[in-house]
Write an enzyme that holds these catalytic residues in place. Structure first.
Site, PDB file in Angstrom:
ATOM      1  N   CYS A 207       0.819  -1.219   0.000  1.00  0.00           N
ATOM      2  CA  CYS A 207       0.000   0.000   0.000  1.00  0.00           C
ATOM      3  C   CYS A 207       0.855   1.274   0.000  1.00  0.00           C
ATOM      4  CB  CYS A 207      -0.926  -0.004   1.208  1.00  0.00           C
ATOM      5  SG  CYS A 207      -0.097  -0.378   2.750  1.00  0.00           S
TER       6      CYS A 207
ATOM      7  N   GLN B  63       2.175   5.922   8.671  1.00  0.00           N
ATOM      8  CA  GLN B  63       1.230   4.923   8.170  1.00  0.00           C
ATOM      9  C   GLN B  63       0.075   4.668   9.119  1.00  0.00           C
ATOM     10  OE1 GLN B  63       4.915   2.560   6.134  1.00  0.00           O
ATOM     11  NE2 GLN B  63       3.028   1.376   6.337  1.00  0.00           N
TER      12      GLN B  63
ATOM     13  N   HIS C 106      -2.368   6.598   4.649  1.00  0.00           N
ATOM     14  CA  HIS C 106      -0.919   6.665   4.798  1.00  0.00           C
ATOM     15  C   HIS C 106      -0.456   8.026   4.272  1.00  0.00           C
ATOM     16  CE1 HIS C 106      -0.824   2.592   5.960  1.00  0.00           C
ATOM     17  NE2 HIS C 106      -0.099   2.053   5.023  1.00  0.00           N
TER      18      HIS C 106
HETATM   19  N1  HSE Z   1       2.305  -3.124   5.118  1.00  0.00           N
HETATM   20  C1  HSE Z   1       1.326  -2.093   5.073  1.00  0.00           C
HETATM   21  C2  HSE Z   1       1.136  -1.486   6.434  1.00  0.00           C
HETATM   22  C3  HSE Z   1       0.001  -2.603   4.641  1.00  0.00           C
HETATM   23  O1  HSE Z   1       1.404  -2.179   7.419  1.00  0.00           O
HETATM   24  O2  HSE Z   1       0.701  -0.349   6.530  1.00  0.00           O
HETATM   25  C4  HSE Z   1      -0.323  -2.973   3.280  1.00  0.00           C
HETATM   26  O3  HSE Z   1       0.525  -3.039   2.222  1.00  0.00           O
END
Ligand code: HSE
Length: 385
Positions: free
Chosen positions: A139, A166, A281
């Protein structure tokens, strides 16, 4: 001609539910003759209703015969399911399209990472070459690529460094619930004091921080306090990589694969941080451009990157009202702002070209569900040609 049979797995989870919502909103089921829903635990129960259509009862997600009848499989079930099923299905000769949200197959040489506003030509090339595995990107990476598509497409980026902020939805639905519970726990600890305006702010802080550190704070899923704090590590550690998280590693590797630049990768360094946002994010970039272009020109290039990106003026009012998770959450908008030249860095390179930028995007939409539903549309167009 419609897609004949498309099987959906993991449609009840958070990404799967967003995918279904988006497919209904865009009338995507109209291009599928028979959508079939699979389950790992509730075989025979009713499938979700699709407007006025009622698909047949739920099928067994571990039934390779049933899966083998699909023209395409769309899975949001996660990497363990992919690991358990994909190779077995292929080894039985299944030649359908596998569209997956999980990272398991992303870097396989015969898989294409799908983000069509950025790499449609690579997807088309993959289809023409007979590739069958089309996998959604990480993402954070997908949102970065959507935001900076204009610069990537014009091959203007010499290198970039990114710090992420994030959202908890990236950790899954259970972590998202727990973050809200943590917020409630902290608020509860101070709610009486808050109601009394003369209460000392230092005492309020002391109680809130004690609540965050207390054994009663719900943290079974996230593992640490996040509400009113942050966690400067996302995902597992990459072995023998001198303190690199997998999320940071993906930033460079997946981005360059999306661009088809594995042989001449753009240097991308990330520092990934979890914050207490719900589903957006955010990312702060320092970018070294190959040319020192005027800021207006950079803004125009970014704004033309795709239909979803918009440039937010680098002023206080616009940044605080439009360039935030609160403003973007639940929408397909990708906003980019805080664009300015980093003139004090020019001394490191006579030609200049250092800029900053900040972006926000919904990680459940462009970061997860949207590329998958659009891949079905691409398959449909491909089949019609
Ligand atoms: N790895 C990403 C996260 C989520 O933890 O925000 C999705 O790709």
């Amino acid at each position: 001609m419609k897609l004949r049979r498309v099987g959906f797995i993991g449609w009840r989870g958070m990404v799967g539910a967003v995918l279904l919502q988006r497919m209904l909103a865009e009338d995507d089921f109209s291009i599928i003759e028979q959508p079939l829903f699979f389950t790992t635990s509730q075989v025979g129960q009713p499938a979700p209703r699709l407007g006025c259509r009622q698909p047949p009862a739920l099928l067994d997600a571990n039934d390779l015969n049933a899966l083998g009848e699909m023209e395409a499989i769309v899975t949001c079930q996660g990497g363990d399911y992919t690991a358990a099923v994909h190779a077995r299905l292929r080894s039985r000769g299944w030649n359908g399209y596998w569209i997956d949200a999980a990272s398991k197959l992303r870097l396989a040489s015969d898989a294409v990472i799908i983000l069509d506003p950025v790499n449609r030509s690579l997807i088309e090339q993959g289809l023409a070459d007979g590739k069958k595995d089309f996998i959604g990107g990480n993402c954070t990476v997908s949102l970065m690529m959507m935001a900076l598509a204009g610069l990537f497409n014009a091959d203007l980026i010499d290198w970039l460094s990114v710090t992420t902020y994030q959202a908890i939805s990236g950790g899954g639905a259970r972590q998202m619930r727990e973050l809200l519970a943590q917020m409630g726990h902290v608020h509860q600890a101070v709610s009486e004091m808050l109601a009394e305006p003369t209460y000392s702010i230092l005492d309020l802080d002391k109680s809130a921080t004690a609540a965050l550190r207390s054994a009663q704070l719900p943290n079974a899923e996230i593992g640490f306090p996040l509400a009113g704090s942050l966690l400067p590590w996302v995902d597992r550690e990459v072995a023998h990589a001198h303190g690199l998280s997998r999320e940071e590693w993906k930033g460079a590797v997946e981005a360059n694969k999306i661009l088809g630049r594995e042989a001449a990768p753009i240097p991308i360094e990330s520092l990934c941080v979890r914050i207490d946002a719900l589903r957006c994010h955010s990312q702060a970039f320092t970018i070294k451009l190959k040319q020192d272009l005027p800021t207006d020109e950079i803004c125009a290039i970014l704004a033309q990157g795709n239909d979803w990106v918009s440039v937010v003026a680098n002023d206080r009012q616009q940044s605080l009202s439009r360039l935030t998770p609160a403003a973007v959450s639940g929408s397909l908008n990708i906003v980019v702002g805080r664009l300015r030249k980093l003139n004090s860095l020019t001394k490191f390179s006579a030609e200049g070209g250092y800029i900053s930028a900040f972006t926000v995007g919904d990680q459940l939409l462009w970061g997860a569900a949207e590329p998958l539903r659009r891949m079905l549309r691409i398959l449909h167009q491909h089949d019609c040609n």
